[in-house]
Design a protein around this motif. Structure first.
Motif, PDB file in Angstrom:
ATOM      1  N   UNK A   2      16.055 123.037 -31.691  1.00 38.20           N
ATOM      2  CA  UNK A   2      15.132 122.383 -30.761  1.00 38.20           C
ATOM      3  C   UNK A   2      15.925 121.590 -29.736  1.00 38.20           C
ATOM      4  N   UNK A   3      17.004 120.954 -30.195  1.00 34.02           N
ATOM      5  CA  UNK A   3      17.835 120.185 -29.270  1.00 34.02           C
ATOM      6  C   UNK A   3      18.462 121.092 -28.231  1.00 34.02           C
ATOM      7  N   UNK A   4      18.848 122.305 -28.638  1.00 35.45           N
ATOM      8  CA  UNK A   4      19.440 123.251 -27.704  1.00 35.45           C
ATOM      9  C   UNK A   4      18.407 123.700 -26.680  1.00 35.45           C
ATOM     10  N   UNK A   5      17.198 123.944 -27.114  1.00 35.09           N
ATOM     11  CA  UNK A   5      16.129 124.344 -26.182  1.00 35.09           C
ATOM     12  C   UNK A   5      15.841 123.210 -25.208  1.00 35.09           C
ATOM     13  N   UNK A   6      15.788 121.992 -25.728  1.00 31.74           N
ATOM     14  CA  UNK A   6      15.545 120.840 -24.848  1.00 31.74           C
ATOM     15  C   UNK A   6      16.684 120.692 -23.848  1.00 31.74           C
ATOM     16  N   UNK A   7      17.902 120.899 -24.324  1.00 30.07           N
ATOM     17  CA  UNK A   7      19.065 120.791 -23.435  1.00 30.07           C
ATOM     18  C   UNK A   7      18.988 121.837 -22.332  1.00 30.07           C
ATOM     19  N   UNK A   8      18.621 123.059 -22.694  1.00 30.45           N
ATOM     20  CA  UNK A   8      18.515 124.116 -21.685  1.00 30.45           C
ATOM     21  C   UNK A   8      17.414 123.815 -20.670  1.00 30.45           C
ATOM     22  N   UNK A  41      14.603 133.226 -31.740  1.00 30.03           N
ATOM     23  CA  UNK A  41      14.622 134.418 -32.594  1.00 30.03           C
ATOM     24  C   UNK A  41      15.889 134.441 -33.460  1.00 30.03           C
ATOM     25  N   UNK A  42      17.016 134.115 -32.866  1.00 28.42           N
ATOM     26  CA  UNK A  42      18.267 134.055 -33.636  1.00 28.42           C
ATOM     27  C   UNK A  42      18.200 132.961 -34.698  1.00 28.42           C
ATOM     28  N   UNK A  43      17.629 131.819 -34.323  1.00 22.71           N
ATOM     29  CA  UNK A  43      17.504 130.715 -35.286  1.00 22.71           C
ATOM     30  C   UNK A  43      16.608 131.118 -36.449  1.00 22.71           C
ATOM     31  N   UNK A  44      15.487 131.778 -36.145  1.00 26.90           N
ATOM     32  CA  UNK A  44      14.600 132.238 -37.210  1.00 26.90           C
ATOM     33  C   UNK A  44      15.308 133.251 -38.110  1.00 26.90           C
ATOM     34  N   UNK A  45      16.057 134.163 -37.509  1.00 32.20           N
ATOM     35  CA  UNK A  45      16.811 135.159 -38.278  1.00 32.20           C
ATOM     36  C   UNK A  45      17.839 134.476 -39.166  1.00 32.20           C
ATOM     37  N   UNK A  46      18.551 133.506 -38.604  1.00 34.08           N
ATOM     38  CA  UNK A  46      19.556 132.791 -39.396  1.00 34.08           C
ATOM     39  C   UNK A  46      18.917 131.979 -40.516  1.00 34.08           C
ATOM     40  N   UNK A  50      19.835 132.412 -44.370  1.00 34.41           N
ATOM     41  CA  UNK A  50      20.231 131.280 -45.223  1.00 34.41           C
ATOM     42  C   UNK A  50      19.353 131.246 -46.474  1.00 34.41           C
ATOM     43  N   UNK A  51      18.063 131.487 -46.312  1.00 37.32           N
ATOM     44  CA  UNK A  51      17.144 131.515 -47.452  1.00 37.32           C
ATOM     45  C   UNK A  51      17.535 132.622 -48.430  1.00 37.32           C
ATOM     46  N   UNK A  52      17.824 133.807 -47.899  1.00 33.88           N
ATOM     47  CA  UNK A  52      18.238 134.934 -48.747  1.00 33.88           C
ATOM     48  C   UNK A  52      19.551 134.608 -49.447  1.00 33.88           C
ATOM     49  N   UNK A  53      20.483 134.014 -48.699  1.00 35.80           N
ATOM     50  CA  UNK A  53      21.774 133.639 -49.294  1.00 35.80           C
ATOM     51  C   UNK A  53      21.584 132.621 -50.411  1.00 35.80           C
TER      52      UNK A  53
END
Length: 125
Positions: A2-8, A41-46, A50-53
């Motif tokens: 979220x911070x990255x989106x706000x920064x962008x 989308x990348x964050x959701x995938x990651x 992480x959950x699977x890991x």
């Protein structure tokens, strides 16, 4: 994320956005919106990865713990079997000594019987 989106979105020029006090939707350039959606989308995938890991690590820890328990149990069985083997070896040695003593006693009995027989024959003659 979220911070990255706000920064962008904050890095865009103020002319591309309207005041936040109005009821109109915020205006963002399309490329910024595309980039934000790609990042989300990348964050959701990651997050999914992480959950699977985390689940995989938990399962592998359970497997390792089960195998450790099995190894400990087998080690205990091995120690018990080795102890039993030593006890059987001691029993066999004791029985071998008893057999040797019985053979010696038998040989002594034969000698005594033979000597007694000879003494008896000599006494008769």
């Amino acid at each position: 994320m979220i911070a990255l989106i706000i920064l962008l979105t904050a890095s865009l020029s103020l002319s591309s956005q309207t005041s936040s006090t109005t009821t109109e939707p915020c205006k963002v350039p399309c490329y910024t919106l595309r980039n934000a959606l790609k990042i989300k989308e990348k964050a959701d995938y990651l997050d999914t990865q992480v959950f699977i890991l985390r689940d995989s690590i938990y399962l592998y820890q359970n497997i390792i713990n089960s195998k450790d328990s099995l190894i400990t149990y087998k080690d205990t069985q091995l120690i018990l079997l080795q102890s039993n083997e030593r006890q059987y070896q001691k029993t066999i040695k004791i029985q071998e000594e008893v057999i040797k003593e019985a053979r010696f006693d038998k040989a002594v009995a034969y000698v005594i019987t033979g000597v007694s027989f000879l003494v008896t024959i000599l006494a008769i003659l």
